[in-house]
Write an enzyme that holds these catalytic residues in place. Sequence first.
Site, mmCIF file in Angstrom:
data_model
loop_
_atom_site.group_PDB
_atom_site.id
_atom_site.type_symbol
_atom_site.label_atom_id
_atom_site.label_comp_id
_atom_site.label_asym_id
_atom_site.label_seq_id
_atom_site.Cartn_x
_atom_site.Cartn_y
_atom_site.Cartn_z
ATOM 1 N N TYR A 145 0.847 -1.185 0.000
ATOM 2 C CA TYR A 145 0.000 0.000 0.000
ATOM 3 C C TYR A 145 0.881 1.233 0.000
ATOM 4 C CZ TYR A 145 -3.443 3.479 1.561
ATOM 5 O OH TYR A 145 -4.241 4.601 1.673
ATOM 6 N N ASP A 240 9.313 2.995 -0.200
ATOM 7 C CA ASP A 240 8.262 3.606 0.589
ATOM 8 C C ASP A 240 8.431 3.120 2.031
ATOM 9 O OD1 ASP A 240 6.048 4.468 1.892
ATOM 10 O OD2 ASP A 240 4.578 3.648 0.481
ATOM 11 N N LYS A 268 4.264 9.011 8.908
ATOM 12 C CA LYS A 268 3.947 8.453 10.224
ATOM 13 C C LYS A 268 4.890 8.977 11.317
ATOM 14 C CE LYS A 268 1.043 4.931 8.381
ATOM 15 N NZ LYS A 268 1.142 4.204 7.119
HETATM 16 C C1 LIG Z 1 0.396 4.653 5.786
HETATM 17 C C2 LIG Z 1 1.137 4.425 4.547
HETATM 18 C C3 LIG Z 1 1.037 5.288 3.439
HETATM 19 C C4 LIG Z 1 0.029 6.397 3.381
HETATM 20 O O1 LIG Z 1 0.215 7.386 4.327
HETATM 21 P P1 LIG Z 1 -1.005 8.354 4.677
HETATM 22 O O2 LIG Z 1 -0.385 9.352 5.598
HETATM 23 O O3 LIG Z 1 -2.052 7.495 5.308
HETATM 24 O O4 LIG Z 1 -1.485 8.955 3.412
HETATM 25 C C5 LIG Z 1 1.866 5.088 2.368
HETATM 26 N N1 LIG Z 1 2.751 4.072 2.354
HETATM 27 C C6 LIG Z 1 2.856 3.220 3.379
HETATM 28 C C7 LIG Z 1 3.874 2.124 3.316
HETATM 29 C C8 LIG Z 1 2.048 3.346 4.495
HETATM 30 O O5 LIG Z 1 2.135 2.459 5.498
#
Ligand SMILES: *Cc1c(COP(=O)(O)O)cnc(C)c1O
Length: 436
Positions: A145, A240, A268
């Site tokens: 994701y 990511d 995060k």
């Molecule tokens: C949480 C997450 C996102 C998205 O971040 P948001 O702040 O919710 O838009 C993207 N990549 C990874 C790996 C994530 O865990």
Amino acid sequence: MLSLDKSKAAFEEAKELMPGGVNSPVRSFSAMESTPPFIAKAKGSKIYDIDGNEYIDYVGSWGPMVVGHANDEVIDAIKKAAENGTSYGAPTLLETRLAKLVQEFYPSIEKIRMVNSGTEATMSALRLARGFTGRNKIVKCIGCYHGHSDSLLVSAGSGAATFGTPSSLGVTKSVASDTIPVPYNDIEAMEAVFEKYGEEIAALIIEPVAGNMGLILPKQGYLRSLREITKKYGTILIFDEVMCGFRASLGGAQAAYGITPDITCLGKIIGGGLPVAAYGGRRDIMDYVAPLGKVYQAGTLSGNPLAMSAGIATLEILRRDFDGVDASRALTLKTKELVLGIEAKAKEVGVNVVTHQAGSMFGIFFSKEEIWDYKDAENCDQNAFKIWFHSMLNEGIYLAPSQFETIFMSLAHTKEDIEKTIEAAGKAFRKVANGK
Ligand SMILES: *Cc1c(COP(=O)(O)O)cnc(C)c1O
């Protein structure tokens, strides 16, 4: 038995006002067919709902709360910043401070751009990769994701080289067709895609430690192979690390596995619970970003002083030692103790689980077989998880309402928290073994 009367009433009211009663889907607990506790406050390792129930929290706001909730230093930093005004839309010293701190942990980030969400970070990183390479296609792994921007809301049936189909209404086929989904941990499938389309692929984006299909670790040599193949074809490798950053290790998966990506996305944790994310990497690539370069990207509230302050305070704490070991090690040891304890409880009653750990992240699959990708995860026992989850919640252990989410440890979790959680897990596994 947990009383959730006030949360139930609150949820009914919220459902009239917001789709599913929530502002982000997984919060609705719909997969668990139950009511989410409405949260009133949190401190340290604990959260409290509006019915007065106390829980040991392993969701941690889905990752950010690595130093625990309402940490005094973080709260003080936010208060101090707020007294000086909440936003200026102009440069501040705070942005430079956070950028430097991030670079200390992530030397591959030669230049950085702060944004407000992980979605924005990955979306902008892709635009940058396309702008830099002059190519259109991107490759992502099935089950990873990367936020909800159009080109990344794509999954596919099995089969490596099939082009993407949208996994949400509203994503056009033409956008999805530039995204090529490949199974995670499958280097042969990746090679096949690159043999066919390599010269057209702007970026390969991946969660180097995958946390959004449950926690799945990369096979030995997998990330290295991805680095080699992207180098060979002139494709930008985007890690990511929005979730695994500061968790797989303080330096993320790139430090843990010794692989240097071209661009890294963070989020995060770097906001300390406020909305911050970032993308950054090689200087020659980042210099394509406006105003220096021709890849446009902007944000009214980007680099917001409250958010920068919360991030700075959080990273400052992570630079310290805890009982003579660094924060990575302290978190890893705590997490290991919990995971081993939970595993032992499952064994006692003969429930099959597969556990994975990467630093302060862990995951539990109700499965007999090892889990390497999205397809393996699909074969897990959903009903067993549901029984386990509800029993844990009843015992005051707050977990993500799906076995396909990662569970998070914080520096605030105590030995007692861990012991209590292991006890509760034992009870819960017994219920699973009895099938109720
Ligand atoms: C949480 C997450 C996102 C998205 O971040 P948001 O702040 O919710 O838009 C993207 N990549 C990874 C790996 C994530 O865990």
